[in-house]
Design a protein around this motif. Structure first.
Motif: not given
Lengths: 397, 397
Positions: A25-26, A114, A143, A146, A348, A350-351, A358, A360, A384-385
């Motif tokens: 997912g990343h 996303t 999922d 967000d 976020d 992790n963007y 992630r 996205d 997404k993910g």
């Protein structure tokens, strides 16, 4: 099939072709000529454009009229006309906020959004019904999108006794942000309005997002009051002022002093290039001064009006249009606001388009990213993910 | 097959289903349950929306960069920066105005535009090359698109000796309108600038269209000078002031006096809901006062910027957005400006959805005409003089 992907031959903002390796997912790697991991599915990007997922940091999912047949708008000119008209519509017709926010979510996903921060009306008539419907949608789509929910007193807070208690309940039940609204113009008691919402923010350890339509010196006074409270509470980096029309409505020197206050207190400005003849903030001036910025679509085809749609490429265009940003570097600035700027506001970390983030992602036809803002083609692929959530302009979840 | 058509089951602005009988390129009848004339081709409109052809009353076909690869815009902030940048681009790269205006024409036809007023740059560098190229396109497309050409001194007129003579030659060779440009801000001599262009208008018995970007009191002074000359020459109903930004930049009472001048002299205002933070005229105030109005797309993806496209439904949306017109009746007003308003300016007395008018029609999917402005679906069918010129969003001529 382990869910790993290799997307080849897409172009990020620098224009160079690259591949994106996705694992768990990343983003596992991004660069040129990456090898194909075992069992990975390979998708040929065909030289298309790669964007990080779009972030709609200001919308109203609970009250869109999408899919309900055309609503003939005959609302009066004042802000309060629109608030009254909407409450009447809701009272008379009922709006199923779970159904409506689901429709909104599907269109947003289809256009590459996303992340969403959505305000949800809380008042003594609708109670928590709108909130509960959107929280259900948040869970349904967890999922694929967000969704961050703001407890928002659209009809006023102090002027409607009982509203604060409802907001408190929403915050105890999953609202992630506390909203405020025109502390003078609507609630008639700016110091008290702000004390109450900052109190809720402290009680629940949540961020704040205050809709500030107040013009000129009145709005500027509210900015000062908000900055004072942000400093006292130590809430730097956790407050958004949405609209902030006053930043277009006072003289240049005063705007400069307000910008200093925003910078000192890490306050973000949300501007969506609002419709209208009124002065609005200069997105470029704020951005270049270093003020954190985000943008969003505001209300989508609701009782307030039909002019907005849930498409962040259209929003990027409208912000550019409203601000007369014609140069490529200026439009790229708005794209940064519509992506990274919004992700920062939503917290976020992790963007982005670097390894570890992630996956996205949005992939779109076009010669350059700016051309995609102008042409707004159907989104070819949205992830997404690391999972495909839209294809050829259609939501597939 | 005699070219006669019967289009059944389409809905004009009143929303009621009707049929349109077309004979000899004109609307022979419009109403419910019309009989099928002998040899007529029947097209089932499927309940779609019917519009009269869209009128782009202000664009620049000679200098679009459509189809030439993305132009990375790095132009400076001033009006003169944009004029200089464009002249340099033209000098260095050459722009084939016949090719470019043809590309523009095809896209315009595809989106339902049946009439265009185009400005064509005339200066001492490009000479009449741009004019000749657009006149060729006008001839090429004469059955598919009415193109009216304005001899336009984009680089200034008095400040570039030789320009007036070139404009004179263009008017002697088919230019239908004489253009003017910021008589103070660019040409530095407002009375003389206006005397010269009104002189050309009288000499060739043509209308005038003056680009007036001048802000505030300077622009308002120009409006007064234009009105004085319109009255003296008896040119009422034959003068357009394009942009007229000053009508958003002086106080309300002065706007009222300028509106009176416009009404007394039958002067039309072209406003396209311009991009930017500057004050702009209120389309609603002018329209409701009875000032004749038209709109247009201005420059399309050219060296001035990428923000405009040749789609009058998008333009209608942008005028509504810039003016914060959210009510259905307000957006219908903008549609009137984008159709009938423009046709009046172009002098087309055979325009409209009534028997006897030329069959210039656009048929589009949608629930209401206002929804079509918001959604802007591909045009299902476009007819010019009763002939199909676009289908499913594609130009077929």
């Amino acid at each position: 099939m382990n869910g790993d992907l290799l997307i080849t031959n897409v172009r990020a903002l620098d224009g160079n072709a690259c591949d994106v390796q996705i694992h768990g997912g990343h983003i596992a790697a991004i660069g040129s000529n990456l090898s194909v991991p075992a069992d990975a599915t390979v998708i040929d990007g065909g030289g298309r454009l790669l964007f990080p997922g779009f972030v709609d940091a200001h919308t109203h999912m609970d009250k869109t009229l999408l899919g309900l047949g055309w609503y003939r708008n005959e609302v009066g000119p004042l802000l309060t006309d629109k608030i009254e008209n909407e409450r009447r519509l809701r009272r008379e017709g009922g709006i199923d906020s779970h159904q409506q926010s689901s429709r909104h979510a599907r269109l947003a996903i289809a256009t590459g959004t996303t992340h969403i921060r959505t305000f949800v009306d809380i008042d003594t008539e609708v109670g928590l019904r709108g909130f509960e419907g959107v929280m259900q949608t948040r869970e349904d789509f967890r999922d694929a999108l967000d969704i961050q929910v703001v407890a928002f007193p659209q009809s006023g807070m102090l002027i409607r006794p009982g509203t604060v208690e409802l907001m408190d309940t929403a915050l105890a039940n999953g609202a992630a942000v506390v909203g405020g609204l025109d502390p003078s113009a609507i609630d008639r008691d700016p110091a008290k309005h702000l004390d109450v919402i900052f109190g809720l923010a402290e009680k629940y350890d949540v961020d704040l997002d205050i809709h500030l339509h107040e013009p000129g010196d009145l709005g500027a006074f509210s900015v000062e009051l908000i900055a004072e409270r942000t400093k006292v509470l130590g809430w730097q980096g956790r407050v958004v002022i949405s609209h902030a029309l006053c930043l277009g409505g006072v003289d240049d020197a005063y705007v400069g002093r307000l910008i200093d206050l925003l910078l000192e207190n890490g306050i973000t400005i949300m501007s969506h290039g609002p419709s209208g003849l009124r002065p609005v903030p200069s997105v470029k001036r704020l951005y270049e001064a270093g003020v954190p910025m985000c943008t969003g679509n505001d209300g989508i085809r609701d009782a307030w009006g039909p002019l907005n749609m849930p498409d962040m490429l259209l929003r990027t265009f409208l912000v550019a249009y409203r601000n007369n940003l014609r140069r490529d570097d200026e439009i790229e600035m708005v794209l940064d606001i519509a992506t990274h700027g919004g992700a920062r506001v939503l917290g976020d970390t992790n963007y982005g388009l670097v390894p570890g983030c992630r996956a996205d992602l949005v992939i779109v036809d076009g010669e350059t990213h700016v051309e995609a803002v102008i042409d707004r083609p159907p989104r070819w692929l949205v992830l997404k993910g690391g999972k495909i959530v839209a294809r050829e302009g259609e939501c597939v979840v």
